[in-house]
Structures are given as structure tokens and as C-alpha cells.
Design an enzyme around this catalytic site. Sequence first.
Site, PDB file in Angstrom:
ATOM      1  CB  CYS A  19      -1.276  -9.852   9.559  1.00 44.41           C
ATOM      2  SG  CYS A  19      -1.714  -8.109   9.485  1.00 44.41           S
ATOM      3  N   GLY A  57       4.845  -6.788   3.764  1.00 48.22           N
ATOM      4  CA  GLY A  57       4.223  -7.619   4.779  1.00 48.22           C
ATOM      5  C   GLY A  57       3.108  -6.881   5.493  1.00 48.22           C
ATOM      6  CB  CYS A  58       1.480  -7.525   8.738  1.00 43.43           C
ATOM      7  SG  CYS A  58       0.182  -6.850   9.796  1.00 43.43           S
ATOM      8  CG  PHE A  59      -1.278  -2.506   6.768  1.00 44.06           C
ATOM      9  CD1 PHE A  59      -1.811  -3.161   7.859  1.00 44.06           C
ATOM     10  CD2 PHE A  59      -2.143  -2.114   5.747  1.00 44.06           C
ATOM     11  CE1 PHE A  59      -3.177  -3.421   7.954  1.00 44.06           C
ATOM     12  CE2 PHE A  59      -3.512  -2.361   5.832  1.00 44.06           C
ATOM     13  CZ  PHE A  59      -4.026  -3.024   6.937  1.00 44.06           C
ATOM     14  CB  CYS A  61       5.301  -5.169  10.863  1.00 44.73           C
ATOM     15  SG  CYS A  61       4.542  -6.653  11.531  1.00 44.73           S
TER      16      CYS A  61
END
Length: 228
Positions: A19, A57-59, A61
Site C-alpha cells: 500500500c 489493513g490498507c484503507f 481495500c
Amino acid sequence: MSLPKILLSALALALSTSCQSNTNKKVNSSDNQPTAALVKPSQQDLDQYETAYFASGCFWCVEAIFESVKGVKEAVSGYAGGSEKNPTYEQVGAGLTGHAEAVKVYYDPKEISFTALVQVFFGSHDPTTLNRQGPDRGPQYRSIAFYENEKEKKIIESYIKALKDQKVYGNDTITTEVMPLDKFYKAEEYHQDYERKHPNNSYITNVSVPRLNRFKQNFQEYLKKEVH
């Protein structure tokens, strides 16, 4: 000694599917494809709905996952769970603020409950990986379910207990933090709707979209109806 080509390819893939490594305010045109115009609700419209906050996790997613859920009117990428005021993406990514990448979910409780959103949260990521989600590592990617009142706290804790009692994750430890929401900071504008705006980005194609598709396969009854 040079690395074998196969190792170089593997290293390049690992670097391209992070990310942090895929973010650039000046995004290359090759990362973009024409997308259908999306009419975003105004803040005045959103104020009539309830809110929920999650980090997993990666925002990029997480935002896309929640926006696919019926009853969700908007999901906003941002930062929560830390102490620094007005954090930047660079600060959060460097682990300097204690914040995690998070999303603010606006939802209509007449269409979907907070309990269902908690189920979506746990069903769309691995809550047993400490400070990591997929290829993204660091406390900024940790799993957190935030609550704004005691009722929400009880719902989250009861759901975690049920997951443990049913051994959904076997003997693995659920590392999800349950935290009161102190402050949510909206992320920089270029992060909003990132997956939709940059469908050719290597992280989106290799990590974000597969994660979204796995969620859709398992939670079809929660999905918005496709508009054709």
C-alpha cells in the site's frame, strides 16, 4: 553477484504490492482508466446517518469493501487510534503517530445493523495477524474495531467471544483491538475512492480487488444490487 531473474521478479512483485509503495500524489496516467461518474452524497445528506469506524489493513481495500455493502451510504478513508493531531499519510506510514489506517462508515440502521457491520469487518480480513494485513506490515495496518458507546462495545466484544467459542480461527489468537473512538482524521483527498479511481494500480489489481472479490463471494446477501 547479480540476483537471478526469478528473484528479481519476486522482489519487484513484493514491492509493487505494498500500500505504501504504491502511493504517489502525482499518479501516472497508466494507473487510471475511465470510470463512471460517481455522485457522492453531501455532508449534509450524510449527517442523517449513523457512523461506525474500523481498521483492518490498507484503507483503500477497506473503503471499497464497506462501500459494496447495502445500507452503507459512504465510506471515508482516514486515520484513528493514535495520539498525533492532524496526522499525515507519511507520518502514519512511518509509524510515528500510533494511528492506524481506518474508515468511517456512514450507514442507515434501517437497512443494516451495527452488528452486521461488525460481521462484515471480521469477515473481510484476517484478525489473527498482528500488525499486518496481507503484504502490509506495521502497526498502521493493525486490526481495530472502534466503538462510540457502550452498546457498540458490547456488540463487538460479544462477537469476538462467539468467534473464539466457535474456534472460527482454530487456536490462533484474535489480535483485534477494541477501542473507544477518540478522533477520526480524514485522509488526504487523493486517498478517497482510490480503488475506483486507479483500477490499473498494481496494488489494487494484486491485493485490493482480490480481497474485495473474496468478501463478495462470502457475503453475497449483504451486497448492494448492481446497477446496470
